[in-house]
Motif scaffolding. Structure first.
Motif, PDB file in Angstrom:
ATOM      1  N   HIS A   1      44.059  10.366   0.990  1.00 27.50           N
ATOM      2  CA  HIS A   1      44.020  10.480  -0.487  1.00 27.50           C
ATOM      3  C   HIS A   1      45.291   9.807  -0.908  1.00 27.50           C
ATOM      4  O   HIS A   1      46.192  10.269  -0.829  1.00 27.50           O
ATOM      5  CB  HIS A   1      44.070  11.802  -0.878  1.00 27.50           C
ATOM      6  CG  HIS A   1      43.355  11.585  -2.377  1.00 27.50           C
ATOM      7  ND1 HIS A   1      43.462  12.768  -3.143  1.00 27.50           N
ATOM      8  CD2 HIS A   1      43.133  10.791  -3.259  1.00 27.50           C
ATOM      9  CE1 HIS A   1      42.893  12.590  -4.129  1.00 27.50           C
ATOM     10  NE2 HIS A   1      42.800  11.237  -4.480  1.00 27.50           N
TER      11      HIS A   1
ATOM     12  N   GLY B   1      47.614   8.499  11.251  1.00 31.18           N
ATOM     13  CA  GLY B   1      48.444   7.831  10.428  1.00 31.18           C
ATOM     14  C   GLY B   1      48.218   6.359  10.205  1.00 31.18           C
ATOM     15  O   GLY B   1      48.375   5.671   9.285  1.00 31.18           O
TER      16      GLY B   1
ATOM     17  N   LYS C   1      44.786   5.839   8.630  1.00 31.16           N
ATOM     18  CA  LYS C   1      44.661   6.606   7.299  1.00 31.16           C
ATOM     19  C   LYS C   1      43.518   7.462   7.128  1.00 31.16           C
ATOM     20  O   LYS C   1      42.726   7.392   6.133  1.00 31.16           O
ATOM     21  CB  LYS C   1      44.678   5.629   6.018  1.00 31.16           C
ATOM     22  CG  LYS C   1      46.054   4.749   6.150  1.00 31.16           C
ATOM     23  CD  LYS C   1      46.132   3.860   4.768  1.00 31.16           C
ATOM     24  CE  LYS C   1      47.439   2.992   4.720  1.00 31.16           C
ATOM     25  NZ  LYS C   1      47.266   2.082   3.619  1.00 31.16           N
ATOM     26  N   LYS C   2      43.381   8.228   8.290  1.00 32.26           N
ATOM     27  CA  LYS C   2      42.167   8.883   8.183  1.00 32.26           C
ATOM     28  C   LYS C   2      42.392  10.529   8.448  1.00 32.26           C
ATOM     29  O   LYS C   2      43.685  10.706   9.246  1.00 32.26           O
ATOM     30  CB  LYS C   2      41.111   8.668   9.274  1.00 32.26           C
ATOM     31  CG  LYS C   2      40.497   7.340   9.197  1.00 32.26           C
ATOM     32  CD  LYS C   2      39.518   7.415   8.270  1.00 32.26           C
ATOM     33  CE  LYS C   2      38.855   6.081   7.532  1.00 32.26           C
ATOM     34  NZ  LYS C   2      38.410   5.326   8.269  1.00 32.26           N
ATOM     35  N   ARG C   3      41.893  11.516   8.037  1.00 32.97           N
ATOM     36  CA  ARG C   3      42.122  12.802   8.457  1.00 32.97           C
ATOM     37  C   ARG C   3      41.104  13.063   9.695  1.00 32.97           C
ATOM     38  O   ARG C   3      39.997  12.793   9.582  1.00 32.97           O
ATOM     39  CB  ARG C   3      41.643  13.802   7.298  1.00 32.97           C
ATOM     40  CG  ARG C   3      41.951  14.998   7.492  1.00 32.97           C
ATOM     41  CD  ARG C   3      41.776  16.260   6.644  1.00 32.97           C
ATOM     42  NE  ARG C   3      40.566  16.605   6.457  1.00 32.97           N
ATOM     43  CZ  ARG C   3      39.878  17.146   5.427  1.00 32.97           C
ATOM     44  NH1 ARG C   3      40.587  17.682   4.468  1.00 32.97           N
ATOM     45  NH2 ARG C   3      38.794  17.463   5.310  1.00 32.97           N
TER      46      ARG C   3
ATOM     47  N   THR D   1      53.560   3.721  -2.506  1.00 34.77           N
ATOM     48  CA  THR D   1      54.835   4.121  -2.320  1.00 34.77           C
ATOM     49  C   THR D   1      55.742   3.122  -2.368  1.00 34.77           C
ATOM     50  O   THR D   1      55.286   1.779  -2.011  1.00 34.77           O
ATOM     51  CB  THR D   1      55.280   4.946  -1.103  1.00 34.77           C
ATOM     52  OG1 THR D   1      54.826   3.961   0.117  1.00 34.77           O
ATOM     53  CG2 THR D   1      54.701   6.328  -0.973  1.00 34.77           C
TER      54      THR D   1
ATOM     55  N   ARG E   1      52.035  16.652  -0.752  1.00 34.69           N
ATOM     56  CA  ARG E   1      52.085  15.045  -0.547  1.00 34.69           C
ATOM     57  C   ARG E   1      53.108  14.708   0.691  1.00 34.69           C
ATOM     58  O   ARG E   1      53.793  15.502   1.104  1.00 34.69           O
ATOM     59  CB  ARG E   1      52.549  14.620  -1.659  1.00 34.69           C
ATOM     60  CG  ARG E   1      52.055  12.989  -1.988  1.00 34.69           C
ATOM     61  CD  ARG E   1      52.676  12.602  -3.205  1.00 34.69           C
ATOM     62  NE  ARG E   1      52.157  13.078  -4.468  1.00 34.69           N
ATOM     63  CZ  ARG E   1      51.482  12.319  -5.373  1.00 34.69           C
ATOM     64  NH1 ARG E   1      50.649  11.159  -4.878  1.00 34.69           N
ATOM     65  NH2 ARG E   1      50.725  12.732  -6.226  1.00 34.69           N
TER      66      ARG E   1
ATOM     67  N   LYS F   1      54.379   0.881   4.414  1.00 35.01           N
ATOM     68  CA  LYS F   1      54.625   2.435   3.899  1.00 35.01           C
ATOM     69  C   LYS F   1      53.513   2.681   2.813  1.00 35.01           C
ATOM     70  O   LYS F   1      53.268   1.972   2.011  1.00 35.01           O
ATOM     71  CB  LYS F   1      56.023   2.614   3.513  1.00 35.01           C
ATOM     72  CG  LYS F   1      56.486   2.068   2.180  1.00 35.01           C
ATOM     73  CD  LYS F   1      57.692   2.369   2.047  1.00 35.01           C
ATOM     74  CE  LYS F   1      58.086   2.310   0.522  1.00 35.01           C
ATOM     75  NZ  LYS F   1      59.630   2.745   0.245  1.00 35.01           N
ATOM     76  N   TYR F   2      53.202   4.003   2.987  1.00 35.27           N
ATOM     77  CA  TYR F   2      52.376   4.617   1.892  1.00 35.27           C
ATOM     78  C   TYR F   2      52.539   6.244   1.697  1.00 35.27           C
ATOM     79  O   TYR F   2      53.165   6.688   2.736  1.00 35.27           O
ATOM     80  CB  TYR F   2      50.975   4.060   2.421  1.00 35.27           C
ATOM     81  CG  TYR F   2      50.386   4.904   3.328  1.00 35.27           C
ATOM     82  CD1 TYR F   2      50.772   4.211   4.784  1.00 35.27           C
ATOM     83  CD2 TYR F   2      49.683   6.174   3.554  1.00 35.27           C
ATOM     84  CE1 TYR F   2      50.294   4.954   5.760  1.00 35.27           C
ATOM     85  CE2 TYR F   2      49.243   6.858   4.955  1.00 35.27           C
ATOM     86  CZ  TYR F   2      49.494   6.238   5.840  1.00 35.27           C
ATOM     87  OH  TYR F   2      48.959   6.704   6.979  1.00 35.27           O
ATOM     88  N   ALA F   3      52.023   6.703   0.677  1.00 29.42           N
ATOM     89  CA  ALA F   3      51.787   8.324   0.889  1.00 29.42           C
ATOM     90  C   ALA F   3      50.601   8.677   0.544  1.00 29.42           C
ATOM     91  O   ALA F   3      49.636   7.875   0.000  1.00 29.42           O
ATOM     92  CB  ALA F   3      52.854   8.888  -0.191  1.00 29.42           C
ATOM     93  N   PHE F   4      50.306   9.943   0.929  1.00 29.37           N
ATOM     94  CA  PHE F   4      48.745  10.625   0.651  1.00 29.37           C
ATOM     95  C   PHE F   4      49.103  11.819   0.043  1.00 29.37           C
ATOM     96  O   PHE F   4      50.056  12.781   0.452  1.00 29.37           O
ATOM     97  CB  PHE F   4      48.012  10.247   1.838  1.00 29.37           C
ATOM     98  CG  PHE F   4      48.478  11.126   2.778  1.00 29.37           C
ATOM     99  CD1 PHE F   4      48.008  12.264   3.304  1.00 29.37           C
ATOM    100  CD2 PHE F   4      49.308  10.463   3.961  1.00 29.37           C
ATOM    101  CE1 PHE F   4      48.224  12.970   4.379  1.00 29.37           C
ATOM    102  CE2 PHE F   4      49.700  11.370   4.864  1.00 29.37           C
ATOM    103  CZ  PHE F   4      49.251  12.430   5.281  1.00 29.37           C
ATOM    104  N   LYS F   5      47.898  12.459  -0.362  1.00 27.73           N
ATOM    105  CA  LYS F   5      48.038  13.785  -1.011  1.00 27.73           C
ATOM    106  C   LYS F   5      47.142  14.666   0.065  1.00 27.73           C
ATOM    107  O   LYS F   5      46.453  14.120   0.849  1.00 27.73           O
ATOM    108  CB  LYS F   5      47.180  13.830  -2.368  1.00 27.73           C
ATOM    109  CG  LYS F   5      47.746  13.008  -3.338  1.00 27.73           C
ATOM    110  CD  LYS F   5      46.926  13.425  -4.794  1.00 27.73           C
ATOM    111  CE  LYS F   5      47.207  12.256  -5.812  1.00 27.73           C
ATOM    112  NZ  LYS F   5      46.422  12.469  -6.933  1.00 27.73           N
TER     113      LYS F   5
ATOM    114  N   ALA G   1      54.695  11.228   2.863  1.00 26.20           N
ATOM    115  CA  ALA G   1      55.031   9.939   2.764  1.00 26.20           C
ATOM    116  C   ALA G   1      55.214   9.451   4.045  1.00 26.20           C
ATOM    117  O   ALA G   1      56.024  10.096   5.036  1.00 26.20           O
ATOM    118  CB  ALA G   1      56.171   9.686   1.867  1.00 26.20           C
TER     119      ALA G   1
END
Lengths: 342, 713
Positions: free
Chosen positions: B670, A272, A275-277, B674, A211, A227-231, A213
């Motif tokens: 995904h 970031g 929010k894309k790979r 937070t 993960r 702010k956010y976190a992703f797997k 953040a």
């Protein structure tokens, strides 16, 4: 996947890699020189463009981190607690000083002209590399931390320190007496790596539990809402989830996108903001221990080296890959526009 | 005696008479004639006379000899007197007063002896003095000494001469003393110079004369020695001056310190080094402690030759040491300059980024750095160059400020517009859910904002046109002309308006159709809502990229990803599988009781829990692992979660482990919110286990475990 089939997809493999685990690698800010620290007790200097080993500097104990001073010299962080400076041309070695425990991280701040080291002795030390020559003449200050240092990152005068116990301290190098901010990691597991955004607004933090953040320095509600976190670095097969530690984060110096490397042997590139790979590179033989973009972002150095996540077990040989980065792999894409209906 | 001789004479006369008588008797007996007798007697008389004459002669000779001896003595006496320089008067007096010759002689003899003795003594004195003179002369100049000049002249042994000689000796002694003093002076000067220059003093003076090194008592004071001493001092002083200053005679014997920089050869001397050092210190704010080490160097910066007296200040070692320090400082300066240039470069880039300006040549500063490294240009001039660029960029930024602020507002408005459209497409937007009221409020605000956009664009275009006219150049925003961006936006917006209108017409038409059909066959489910809508191009271009042509990929269910993201949101937040690895990834020294050992990062086995939002998760039964047969959480593979929303191309790229071509369509992250909210454990056992783990275990990183293993080996 065997290493033999890799070269076209994985990038050029550097010859004469370290013989034991790679602890870190870094591109120079001025050239395509690559500094590599390793558990085989050496610090190595490669010319990534020419695929040539330009220097090898032996240590008494494993080297846990390294960074450039300028193109002609660099610093190493030793498991023996010593902070060394090497002049590459002459091989001259100065000891800036020492920590009471192994030094985990070393960074050089161009803004402050100081070397910052973090150690498992729960301290942070700043050094003036000009004062080398006498023991502890170089020491600028020692700052206590709540726990052992696991990762450091710098942007401008900002310093972010991630330690055991999921503490994250943010410092201003101009006033080190107190942390600017004391935070707890947003992630619930041990911190592996922390890296500041190149634009200086925040940092990315990765944990052992697949993960990442994305955090912001600005404490206002509006900024914190972003702010956010992703797997990531996870595998799901036949209903079983496997999560892998995220060992490395490297920001692209121009686009601000970033690459992550995990124990699954994959390197992913992310945008970031959207929010894309953006891209996933083909799998490397073993865990990704470290990543570094070159100064212009045209090269990406990848250390494929077992990071001991499963203890002392047999593993693939350690290797360094240098790949040419395609713009499309790292350039952020704006949100797709749907085509007008007909 | 006289009596004895008279007596003897008397006896002799008696004997003569008796003999005559005896003769007469003999003659009488013989009967000699008188003639014969007379003749005999005459003969006798003659013989006697002869004897007398001889004796008188003898006596006469004796007298003459005596006189001669006296004269000789007198002459000698006189000569001695004259040679000694004493008056010979008294001999004449004694001569007159004396009686017989023998007495006279006797009286002279002791005088003579005395005088001889005197002369002897005098001679001895002379010899002594001359010996000394010769010795000193030899000391002073071994070659000039003339032995003949210094021979003793016996004819002149007068005290005056002696005094002369003494004076000479004295002056010589004085000269020698002076010379010795001079030598000592020279030696001390030489010693001082040697210590300053770090040259071996003893060896230097031994080379000049072996007697000088102090082991011998008498030191050589010859002309040659003094000259060579003076020469040595001159030579050392020259070296000293030369090391001290910049003056460089092209003499090979002179020590030079060359520092080669490309082709030029610089010769570094102490004051040179010192001034360079001071300059560098000033430049770099070198700490006082570091400066103190070289204080003695810099204090000599303006010293004259005589003022430099401290030992070793000019020795080769010391100069090398100072030179090394200066070189180190130089290097440091270069690296600091480089850093400064880099810093300025970053500042410049930051300014450009903020003003959304694009650098003319991307590599200009990089080129500057390379040039500094290769020495082609001076770092300070490079710095100036960058400073100049910074100031121009600042000026530009100032002139663009107003427009940029408006652009920023416009972009924010566009973002809101895009959000609003997506929101409008969400069929469930009015469902009472978490945060629905917030979205409603936001939508309200967004609508107000969107209504203002046309006016915004209009003023913006006016401003830009004015700006462009003033400067007769296009307003470039991140490499793209802003006017063209705005035009494009306006076109897209118009298209969208038309689209909406068409949809409204279609809906009306459908409504009529349904009404007709209902009239014929009764009620029917309403057709699906038209879902095609056009999104406004979201030109977030601040990342520095050139304007991209909008992607025309068409997603049939373009509204869905939002929902899916929301769903995964929940997954990340509440899924018990996220909580599970606490146990798995914490590295405890001892095995957990009751739980079989498991390697880190083995496939995950979720812990039993009740998903808080079961309706939203597609439950997939997970395989029990090993002995740990715990009911699994519903977990959802990432790819399957999005597969339904992906075009086949995307699915392939995401699923294939080695994509041969770059994934042209980015995959959404995904995302989990937070800070991640707390875990919900329903099983008490698990709670207990985790609690135990947290209390007893110390967390260690891979590296720490690795090092402890490394050290234990």
């Amino acid at each position: 996947m065997s290493a033999a089939t890799l070269p076209p997809a994985g990038g050029r493999e550097l010859s004469r890699p370290p013989s034991d685990g790679i602890s870190n690698l870094r591109f120079s800010n001025h050239s395509d020189l690559l500094l590599v620290s390793s558990w085989d007790r050496t610090l190595r200097l490669y010319d990534a463009g020419a695929n040539a080993l330009k220097g090898e500097f032996a240590h008494a104990d494993p080297v846990l981190d390294c960074c450039f001073h300028d193109d002609s010299s660099g610093f190493s962080a030793g498991a023996d607690g010593r902070v060394r400076r090497f002049v590459f041309a002459s091989g001259k070695e100065d000891i800036l000083g020492r920590h009471d425990s192994p030094v985990r991280c070393v960074e050089y701040s161009y803004a402050a002209g100081q070397v910052i080291t973090g150690s498992w002795d729960k301290t942070l030390k700043c050094w003036d590399p000009r004062g080398s020559g006498g023991p502890d003449r170089a020491l600028v200050g020692t700052y206590p931390l709540p726990e052992r240092v696991y990762s450091l990152s710098l942007v401008g005068y900002r310093l972010v320190v991630a330690t055991a116990g999921r503490h994250v301290n943010v410092y201003d190098l101009r006033n080190m007496s107190q942390p600017e901010q004391r935070r707890e990691s947003s992630l619930k597991y041990q911190t592996r790596c922390v890296r500041c955004y190149p634009n200086g607004t925040g940092y990315a933090l990765s944990s052992i539990e697949g993960r990442v953040a994305m955090e912001f320095f600005d404490l206002s509600e509006a900024a914190q809402a972003k702010k956010y976190a992703f797997k990531c670095h996870r595998k799901s097969e036949a209903g079983r989830d496997t999560v892998y530690p995220v060992n490395a984060i490297a920001f692209h110096p121009i686009y601000g996108t970033f690459a992550t490397g995990g124990c699954d042997g994959y390197v992913n590139v992310w945008d970031g903001n959207n929010k894309k790979r953006l891209y996933q590179y083909s799998k490397y033989p073993t865990s990704i221990a470290a990543l570094s973009f070159s100064r212009d972002g045209r090269l990406l150095a990848i250390a494929s080296s077992y990071t001991f996540e499963e203890g002392d077990t047999p593993h693939e040989p350690d290797a360094i890959f240098v790949r040419n980065v395609n713009e499309v792999e790292v350039k952020p894409k704006p949100k797709a526009l749907p085509a007008p209906p007909h | 005696m006289a009596r004895v001789s008279t007596h003897q004479l008397l006896q002799l006369e008696k004997t003569c008479g008796s003999l005559l008588y005896e003769l007469q008797i003999i003659w009488d007996e013989v009967g000699e004639s008188d003639d014969e007798r007379d003749k005999m007697l005459l003969e006798l008389e003659q013989e006697c006379l002869e004897v007398y004459r001889r004796k008188v002669d003898q006596a006469n000779r004796c007298r003459a000899q005596l006189r001669q001896a006296i004269a000789d003595s007198e002459a000698e006496l006189a000569s001695i007197c004259s040679s000694i320089g004493e008056p010979p008067v008294h001999t004449r007096q004694s001569n007159q007063g004396a009686g017989s010759l023998k007495e006279e002689l006797k009286s002279i003899a002791p005088q003579l002896d005395e005088m001889r003795k005197k002369k002897e003594e005098r001679l001895h004195q002379f010899l002594e003095v001359i010996k000394q003179i010769r010795k000193i002369s030899l000391d002073i100049s071994p070659t000039d000494c003339n032995p003949s000049k210094l021979a003793v002249d016996e004819s002149d042994l007068s005290t005056k001469k002696l005094e002369d000689l003494y004076r000479q000796l004295e002056s010589l002694q004085k000269e020698k003393c002076d010379r010795l003093n001079q030598v000592m002076e020279y030696l001390s000067a030489l010693n001082a110079l040697c210590s300053i220059l770090g040259v071996d003093f003893i060896a230097t003076i031994r080379e000049i004369h072996p007697s000088l090194d102090g082991s011998e008592i008498s030191k050589s004071v010859s002309n040659a020695t003094i000259e060579s001493l003076a020469a040595a001092i001159r030579r050392l002083r020259e070296i000293k001056i030369e090391r001290m200053q910049k003056v460089i005679p092209q003499n090979e014997n002179v020590f030079r310190f060359c520092y080669s920089l490309e082709t030029d050869v610089y010769v570094w001397q102490l004051q040179d080094l010192a001034s360079t050092m001071l300059e560098l210190w000033n430049l770099m704010d070198t700490p006082i402690e570091e400066q103190r080490l070289f204080q003695n160097v810099t204090s000599n910066i303006a010293a004259s030759e005589e003022e430099i007296t401290e030992p070793d200040t000019l020795s080769l070692d010391f100069l090398n040491y100072v030179e090394a320090e200066v070189l180190r400082l130089e290097e440091l300066k270069i690296s600091m300059m480089k850093e400064l240039v880099l810093k300025k470069k970053t500042e410049l880039e930051e300014l450009r980024r903020r003003a959304h300006l694009v650098a003319d040549a991307e590599n200009d500063t990089e080129f500057v750095i390379n040039a500094i490294e290769s020495g082609a240009i001076d770092a300070s001039s490079a710095l100036e160059q960058i400073e100049a660029q910074i100031s121009t960029v600042k000026d530009d930024a100032f002139s663009r400020k107003e427009i940029l602020e408006r652009v920023e507002k416009w972009l924010i408005a566009c973002e809101e517009e895009a959000w609003l459209e997506e929101y409008n497409r969400d069929e469930n937007r009015y469902n009472a859910g978490r945060g629905a009221h917030l979205s409603l409020k936001r939508a309200e605000k967004a609508r107000a904002l969107v209504n203002k956009i046309p006016a915004m664009v209009e003023t913006l275009v006016a401003k830009i046109t004015q700006w462009e006219q003033e400067r007769s150049t296009g307003f470039i925003y991140d490499g793209v002309r802003l006017l063209s961006m705005l035009e494009e936006y306006t076109i897209v917006r118009q298209e969208k308006e038309q689209e909406r209108k068409r949809q409204r017409d279609q809906k009306k038409l459908q409504g009529q159709l349904i009404a007709e059909q209902e009239a014929l066959y009764g009620s029917k489910p309403s057709p699906s809502k038209p879902q095609s809508a056009k999104k406004v191009a979201n030109r977030r271009l601040s990342l520095g990229g050139a304007l991209l042509h909008p992607s025309k990929a068409d997603y049939p269910h373009s509204a869905k990803p939002v929902r899916v993201a929301k769903r995964t949101d929940d997954l990340g937040t509440f899924s018990p599988s996220a909580c599970h690895p606490v146990k798995k990834l914490s590295y405890n020294a001892h095995q957990e009781v009751g739980v079989p050992a498991r390697k880190p990062f083995a496939p995950l086995v979720p812990v039993n829990s009740i998903p808080p939002t079961p309706s939203k998760v597609n439950s997939i039964p997970s395989t029990p692992l090993k002995a740990n047969n715990i009911p699994s959480t519903p977990s959802k593979p990432i790819t399957s979660a999005y597969g339904e929303n992906r075009t086949p191309n995307t699915m392939l790229a995401a699923a294939a482990p080695t994509p041969k071509t770059p994934t042209t369509v980015p995959v959404p992250m995904h995302v989990a919110t937070t800070p991640a909210s707390t875990c919900y454990f329903n099983s008490e056992a698990v709670v207990a286990k985790v609690a135990v783990a947290q209390v007893e275990e110390t967390e260690y990183s891979f590296e720490e475990r690795r090092l402890s293993l490394y050290l234990s080996r």
